[in-house]
Design a protein around this motif. Structure first.
Motif, PDB file in Angstrom:
ATOM      1  N   GLY A  87     -22.539  16.181 -15.655  1.00  0.00           N
ATOM      2  CA  GLY A  87     -21.138  15.969 -15.294  1.00  0.00           C
ATOM      3  C   GLY A  87     -20.846  14.623 -14.687  1.00  0.00           C
ATOM      4  O   GLY A  87     -19.702  14.367 -14.251  1.00  0.00           O
ATOM      5  N   ASP A 101     -26.149  25.098  -9.979  1.00  0.00           N
ATOM      6  CA  ASP A 101     -24.725  25.074 -10.335  1.00  0.00           C
ATOM      7  C   ASP A 101     -24.126  23.717  -9.984  1.00  0.00           C
ATOM      8  O   ASP A 101     -24.524  23.086  -8.999  1.00  0.00           O
ATOM      9  CB  ASP A 101     -23.959  26.161  -9.576  1.00  0.00           C
ATOM     10  CG  ASP A 101     -24.360  27.564 -10.005  1.00  0.00           C
ATOM     11  OD1 ASP A 101     -24.698  27.745 -11.184  1.00  0.00           O
ATOM     12  OD2 ASP A 101     -24.331  28.470  -9.146  1.00  0.00           O
ATOM     13  N   PRO A 102     -23.146  23.260 -10.749  1.00  0.00           N
ATOM     14  CA  PRO A 102     -22.517  21.978 -10.427  1.00  0.00           C
ATOM     15  C   PRO A 102     -21.613  22.084  -9.200  1.00  0.00           C
ATOM     16  O   PRO A 102     -20.938  23.093  -8.993  1.00  0.00           O
ATOM     17  CB  PRO A 102     -21.702  21.664 -11.682  1.00  0.00           C
ATOM     18  CG  PRO A 102     -21.424  22.988 -12.303  1.00  0.00           C
ATOM     19  CD  PRO A 102     -22.599  23.853 -11.977  1.00  0.00           C
ATOM     20  N   TYR A 112     -26.396  26.489 -19.042  1.00  0.00           N
ATOM     21  CA  TYR A 112     -24.948  26.637 -18.896  1.00  0.00           C
ATOM     22  C   TYR A 112     -24.184  25.329 -18.758  1.00  0.00           C
ATOM     23  O   TYR A 112     -22.986  25.293 -19.036  1.00  0.00           O
ATOM     24  CB  TYR A 112     -24.650  27.475 -17.642  1.00  0.00           C
ATOM     25  CG  TYR A 112     -25.259  28.853 -17.653  1.00  0.00           C
ATOM     26  CD1 TYR A 112     -25.024  29.731 -18.708  1.00  0.00           C
ATOM     27  CD2 TYR A 112     -26.076  29.277 -16.616  1.00  0.00           C
ATOM     28  CE1 TYR A 112     -25.582  30.999 -18.720  1.00  0.00           C
ATOM     29  CE2 TYR A 112     -26.643  30.546 -16.617  1.00  0.00           C
ATOM     30  CZ  TYR A 112     -26.396  31.402 -17.673  1.00  0.00           C
ATOM     31  OH  TYR A 112     -26.943  32.655 -17.681  1.00  0.00           O
ATOM     32  N   TYR A 113     -24.844  24.249 -18.320  1.00  0.00           N
ATOM     33  CA  TYR A 113     -24.097  23.061 -17.931  1.00  0.00           C
ATOM     34  C   TYR A 113     -24.635  21.799 -18.608  1.00  0.00           C
ATOM     35  O   TYR A 113     -25.813  21.713 -18.948  1.00  0.00           O
ATOM     36  CB  TYR A 113     -24.156  22.862 -16.404  1.00  0.00           C
ATOM     37  CG  TYR A 113     -23.875  24.113 -15.615  1.00  0.00           C
ATOM     38  CD1 TYR A 113     -22.612  24.711 -15.633  1.00  0.00           C
ATOM     39  CD2 TYR A 113     -24.877  24.727 -14.857  1.00  0.00           C
ATOM     40  CE1 TYR A 113     -22.361  25.866 -14.920  1.00  0.00           C
ATOM     41  CE2 TYR A 113     -24.630  25.884 -14.136  1.00  0.00           C
ATOM     42  CZ  TYR A 113     -23.374  26.456 -14.177  1.00  0.00           C
ATOM     43  OH  TYR A 113     -23.131  27.604 -13.473  1.00  0.00           O
ATOM     44  N   HIS A 114     -23.734  20.826 -18.772  1.00  0.00           N
ATOM     45  CA  HIS A 114     -24.090  19.500 -19.240  1.00  0.00           C
ATOM     46  C   HIS A 114     -23.975  18.535 -18.068  1.00  0.00           C
ATOM     47  O   HIS A 114     -23.393  18.856 -17.032  1.00  0.00           O
ATOM     48  CB  HIS A 114     -23.156  19.062 -20.374  1.00  0.00           C
ATOM     49  CG  HIS A 114     -23.184  19.971 -21.570  1.00  0.00           C
ATOM     50  ND1 HIS A 114     -24.276  20.063 -22.409  1.00  0.00           N
ATOM     51  CD2 HIS A 114     -22.267  20.833 -22.058  1.00  0.00           C
ATOM     52  CE1 HIS A 114     -24.035  20.929 -23.366  1.00  0.00           C
ATOM     53  NE2 HIS A 114     -22.815  21.420 -23.175  1.00  0.00           N
ATOM     54  N   GLY A 174     -25.837  21.100 -11.200  1.00  0.00           N
ATOM     55  CA  GLY A 174     -25.641  21.457 -12.600  1.00  0.00           C
ATOM     56  C   GLY A 174     -26.924  21.349 -13.406  1.00  0.00           C
ATOM     57  O   GLY A 174     -26.899  21.088 -14.611  1.00  0.00           O
ATOM     58  N   ASN A 201     -21.281  29.705 -13.604  1.00  0.00           N
ATOM     59  CA  ASN A 201     -21.006  30.379 -14.873  1.00  0.00           C
ATOM     60  C   ASN A 201     -21.279  31.877 -14.705  1.00  0.00           C
ATOM     61  O   ASN A 201     -22.418  32.282 -14.463  1.00  0.00           O
ATOM     62  CB  ASN A 201     -21.885  29.793 -15.969  1.00  0.00           C
ATOM     63  CG  ASN A 201     -21.533  30.311 -17.345  1.00  0.00           C
ATOM     64  OD1 ASN A 201     -21.304  31.495 -17.539  1.00  0.00           O
ATOM     65  ND2 ASN A 201     -21.491  29.411 -18.314  1.00  0.00           N
ATOM     66  N   PHE A 227     -15.962  31.320 -15.035  1.00  0.00           N
ATOM     67  CA  PHE A 227     -16.587  30.707 -13.873  1.00  0.00           C
ATOM     68  C   PHE A 227     -16.093  31.379 -12.595  1.00  0.00           C
ATOM     69  O   PHE A 227     -14.976  31.909 -12.541  1.00  0.00           O
ATOM     70  CB  PHE A 227     -16.235  29.213 -13.784  1.00  0.00           C
ATOM     71  CG  PHE A 227     -16.794  28.381 -14.896  1.00  0.00           C
ATOM     72  CD1 PHE A 227     -18.055  27.819 -14.788  1.00  0.00           C
ATOM     73  CD2 PHE A 227     -16.071  28.165 -16.058  1.00  0.00           C
ATOM     74  CE1 PHE A 227     -18.582  27.043 -15.824  1.00  0.00           C
ATOM     75  CE2 PHE A 227     -16.580  27.399 -17.095  1.00  0.00           C
ATOM     76  CZ  PHE A 227     -17.846  26.833 -16.974  1.00  0.00           C
TER      77      PHE A 227
END
Length: 300
Positions: free
Chosen positions: A42, A16-17, A38-40, A33, A124, A101
């Motif tokens: 950051g 997770d970020p 789920y994430y790009h 992240g 997420n 989130f």
């Protein structure tokens, strides 16, 4: 021991970020992240402010949470949504469903560029949230009619009663059931009876305002809650509703006796000690309507 270089590697590997955010909403650092589902990346956020990324109302909410975490010093856990409508520079067209989130926000004991900062870890939880919504809908919904059930009604009535006590806003209730439905069930089967109940439910959905609440109370008995509606207007609405019901149910008959609807109406009164008192008066009015020949509206 884990040295600084290894710790940096650990932080980069977080699924997770994790953001270091200043009191003013500046992205001072971004870690993790790595869950690509789920994430790009950051890292492009570093040096920007939340207000550069999201629209004013949502940015203000983020700043409020940062301030709460800084003032309390305790771990703050918040669920929030983000959609294309919240992000600057994106078209309002896009997926209908927002991304949900869970933010875990903790004040840190050092400054960055002379500003207090927090650690904000964003997870997420969209799938979990959707499941929770579906479970809540199932627990609040009558399986046959898809109206609210008794459990949901009682929860809403408790809130409405508090509103009535605090603001004296008129709140009325209709309680009604179907006359002669037993004869339909006995002679034509429960499928025919269910069809009549579904007809009533469909009319409720079509006739009610967004603020009104309709529920299947049990069997062929229904309750409608009308916020900001006095007794006179509630009774007038009940008469219109009864006429609609009777027209739609005119095909349901046994030996020339059609299914009709009897309705009792009551409004919350200063003497009511709870919503149950109002509901009892509406129920008493319903039984009076039944005793007086059915197919009528009686106000308590």
């Amino acid at each position: 021991m884990i040295n600084i270089e290894k710790m940096a590697s650990v932080l980069r590997a977080l699924p997770d970020p994790a953001f270091i955010l200043s009191r003013s909403g500046k992205y001072s650092a971004v870690f993790g992240g790595r869950d690509a589902r789920y994430y790009h990346d950051g890292n492009g956020l570093i040096g920007l402010y939340i207000s550069d990324i999201v629209k004013t109302e949502k940015a203000n909410w983020f700043i409020e949470q940062i301030e709460l975490a800084l003032e309390s010093g305790a771990l703050l856990i918040k669920e929030y949504e983000l959609s294309n409508k919240d992000v600057k520079g994106l078209s309002d067209e896009g997926p209908d469903q927002p991304i949900w989130f869970e933010g875990r926000i903790q004040a840190l004991d050092f400054l960055v560029d002379d500003e207090e900062v927090v650690l904000w870890v964003a997870s997420n939880i969209t799938q979990r949230h959707e499941l929770e919504v579906k479970l809540r809908e199932l627990s609040d919904t009558d399986q046959l009619t898809k109206l609210f059930n008794r459990r949901k009604l009682e929860a809403d009535l408790a809130v409405h009663y508090e509103t009535f006590e605090r603001h004296a806003m008129p709140i009325s209730m209709l309680i009604f059931d179907l006359d002669h439905l037993k004869q339909i069930n006995d002679t034509q089967g429960h499928h025919a009876g269910d069809k009549a109940i579904l007809t009533v439910a469909d009319i409720c959905r079509a006739e009610l305002r967004k603020t009104d609440v309709a529920c299947r109370f049990g069997g062929d008995e229904f309750v409608i809650v009308l916020p900001n509606t006095n007794l006179v207007h509630a009774a007038q609405f009940a008469e219109r509703l009864r006429a609609r019901f009777n027209l739609a149910l005119s095909h349901c008959s046994v030996d020339g006796i059609a299914v009709t609807v009897s309705i009792g109406v009551a409004t919350m009164a200063p003497t009511d000690r709870s919503y149950e008192d109002t509901l009892k008066r509406a129920d008493g009015a319903l039984y009076e309507a039944k005793r007086n020949g059915k197919n009528r509206v009686i106000s308590a």
